[in-house]
Design an enzyme around this catalytic site. Structure first.
Site, short mmCIF file in Angstrom:
data_model
loop_
_atom_site.label_atom_id
_atom_site.label_comp_id
_atom_site.label_asym_id
_atom_site.label_seq_id
_atom_site.Cartn_x
_atom_site.Cartn_y
_atom_site.Cartn_z
N GLU A 1 0.81 -1.23 0.00
CA GLU A 1 0.00 0.00 0.00
C GLU A 1 0.84 1.27 0.00
O GLU A 1 0.79 2.07 0.95
CB GLU A 1 -0.93 0.01 1.21
N GLU B 1 -5.20 -8.82 0.84
CA GLU B 1 -5.81 -8.54 2.15
C GLU B 1 -7.30 -8.25 1.94
O GLU B 1 -7.68 -7.58 1.00
CB GLU B 1 -5.22 -7.28 2.83
C1 GAL Z 1 -4.30 -2.34 5.77
C2 GAL Z 1 -2.82 -2.49 6.09
C3 GAL Z 1 -2.54 -3.43 7.20
C4 GAL Z 1 -3.59 -3.49 8.28
C5 GAL Z 1 -4.99 -3.43 7.70
C6 GAL Z 1 -6.11 -3.44 8.72
O1 GAL Z 1 -4.53 -1.17 5.11
O2 GAL Z 1 -2.10 -2.98 4.99
O3 GAL Z 1 -1.26 -3.11 7.67
O4 GAL Z 1 -3.38 -2.55 9.29
O5 GAL Z 1 -5.10 -2.30 6.89
O6 GAL Z 1 -6.27 -2.24 9.39
#
Ligand code: GAL
Length: 468
Positions: free
Chosen positions: A170, A370
């Site tokens: 990200e 994710e």
């Molecule tokens: C994403 C990030 C993670 C984690 C997730 C949940 O944006 O890549 O590091 O924190 O959010 O909050």
């Protein structure tokens, strides 16, 4: 009798989860690790972190990795994304390598591989070594070069076994958090500097890709982007459509286009020129970006983005540029919200992203790197056996998988699905407020207990999908 609907996935599909080194290792000041910007920021402003819990209190992966990797296996993982902390491997950011860190990461990757879990390794996940922030962080060319050296060292040390590398997780978040909206250190609010940071991250990523490909280690290298499909408030209103387009260009296409296609969107360049905030760059930089695109893409998807035409004039602090002059955020009144995180849940977004990749990004191989749901006070859902019955998490995953399945049926080149995350971990400023894991963590005792979703995830992976 009604026939069951089936949602099975292509052979070899990745089932697993993602985590990050800074959010899971702990041991922040042990065995030669130097402070990252997170350790430092917490030391000067602990009140910015939920319940004042800082990065030293993450879920103890540094000490518990063997047990945790066994758990991954129990949860049906065939793949797992973790990361290397730059400030652990090379404490000053450049120069000497910390042998204790080499031993630790070697062990982690070896354990994963021994259990048949494919490691996918992130090089940069928001965690700038403090020593490099002090010379300008991502605003500095020296840091771009230091990153390239760090990446090469990682490939040399671990590239014989690690076959999937991620340059950045990200990269837009350090831009937004650190240089636009004040939720990461160094808490700058200045659009011009933000543009430079974004550009240098893209260049650093391309340089690492170039180095990796030259080394011919036989693996693949990509990037993980948080793609947020951006919808206009009123799809028939020209002002809203343009606002959504601008927001999309600034926060999605600004990274997608150079990383996948090697070029920047024309419209982005127009916006930057209009505001006289083009970054400093050379022709050679553009060539490096053009020639060194990713092999695969990771897509993080939590929430869509919505925009409307500006209704109020944006007061620019000291006249400094902000992308928000082109749009205003819009909250859809009918949105389904995750109240704990304040994020909209919109399952169809995952399908819209897949279609976008098919249509606009040459259907590049990608995976959902994710997706997940953070929930506060999950102990409310403890059953008599002491297990958290997180049915909402199972539903959340299924609701997204149905759309992902449909997109794959329609040709999306999707290699897998990773949840954020396998064990409750430290979420930056939110610390342990919201829990995301398939496994719960008792912060005081470090005890790990598989949640209902963890057991279900194992079945999901064993069956390569689900039927209902
Ligand atoms: C994403 C990030 C993670 C984690 C997730 C949940 O944006 O890549 O590091 O924190 O959010 O909050």
């Amino acid at each position: 009798m009604n026939q069951k609907k089936e949602y099975y996935f292509p052979e070899g599909f990745w089932w697993g989860s993602a985590s990050s080194a800074a959010q899971s290792e702990g041991a922040a000041d042990r065995d030669g690790k130097s402070p990252s910007i997170w350790d430092y920021w917490y030391s000067i402003e602990p009140q910015r972190f939920h319940d004042q819990i800082g990065p030293q209190d993450t879920s103890g992966f540094y000490d518990h990795y063997k047990e945790d990797i066994k758990l991954l296996k129990e949860l049906g993982h065939n793949s797992f994304r973790t990361g290397i902390q730059w400030s652990r491997l090379i404490p000053d950011g450049q120069g000497e390598v910390n042998q204790k860190a080499v031993d630790f990461y070697n062990d982690v990757f070896n354990e994963l591989i021994a259990l048949g879990i494919e490691p996918i390794v992130t090089l940069y996940h928001f965690d700038m070594p403090l020593a490099l922030q002090q010379i300008g962080g991502w605003e500095s060319r020296e840091v771009v070069d230091a990153f390239t050296d760090y990446a090469k060292i990682c490939f040399e040390l671990f590239g014989d076994r690690v076959k999937f590398w991620v340059t950045f997780n990200e990269p837009v978040v350090p831009v937004e958090g650190g240089y636009l909206y004040d939720f990461h250190y160094p808490n700058v609010i200045d659009g011009r500097r933000a543009v430079q940071v974004g550009f240098n991250e893209i260049l650093a990523s391309a340089k690492a890709i170039e180095a990796y490909h030259k080394m011919e280690l036989g693996g693949k290298i990509g990037i993980v982007l948080n793609v947020r499909p951006t919808y206009p408030r009123d799809p028939d209103n020209q002002g809203d459509i343009e606002a959504a387009l601008a927001k999309d260009i600034f926060f999605n296409r600004s990274f997608l286009d150079p990383c996948v296609k090697g070029i920047f969107p024309k419209k982005l360049i127009k916006f930057l020129l209009e505001n006289e905030v083009l970054p400093e760059y050379s022709k050679q930089d553009l060539k490096i970006i053009r020639d060194n695109t990713i092999d695969f893409l990771g897509v993080n998807y939590y929430s869509p983005s919505r925009a409307k035409e500006r209704e109020t004039k944006l007061e620019l602090k000291e006249g400094l540029f902000m992308p928000d002059i082109y749009f205003e955020d819009y909250v859809w009144p009918e949105a389904k919200m995750n109240p704990y995180r304040g994020w909209e849940i919109y399952e169809k977004g995952i399908y819209d992203i897949c279609k976008d990749i098919i249509e606009n990004y040459d259907n590049i191989p990608f995976y959902i790197s994710e997706n997940g749901m953070g929930v506060e006070s999950e102990e409310r859902f403890l059953n008599e056996d002491g297990i958290i019955e997180d049915n909402y998490r199972i539903d959340f995953i299924k609701d997204h998988l149905r759309w992902l399945h449909k997109a794959i049926q329609e040709g999306a080149n999707c290699m897998g699905y990773h949840l954020w995350t396998f064990i409750d971990n430290w979420s930056w400023c939110n610390a342990y407020k919201n829990r995301y894991g398939l496994v719960s963590l008792d912060l005081d005792t470090q005890k790990r207990t598989v949640k209902k979703s963890g057991r279900w995830f194992k079945e999901l992976s064993d069956n390569n999908g689900f039927a209902e």
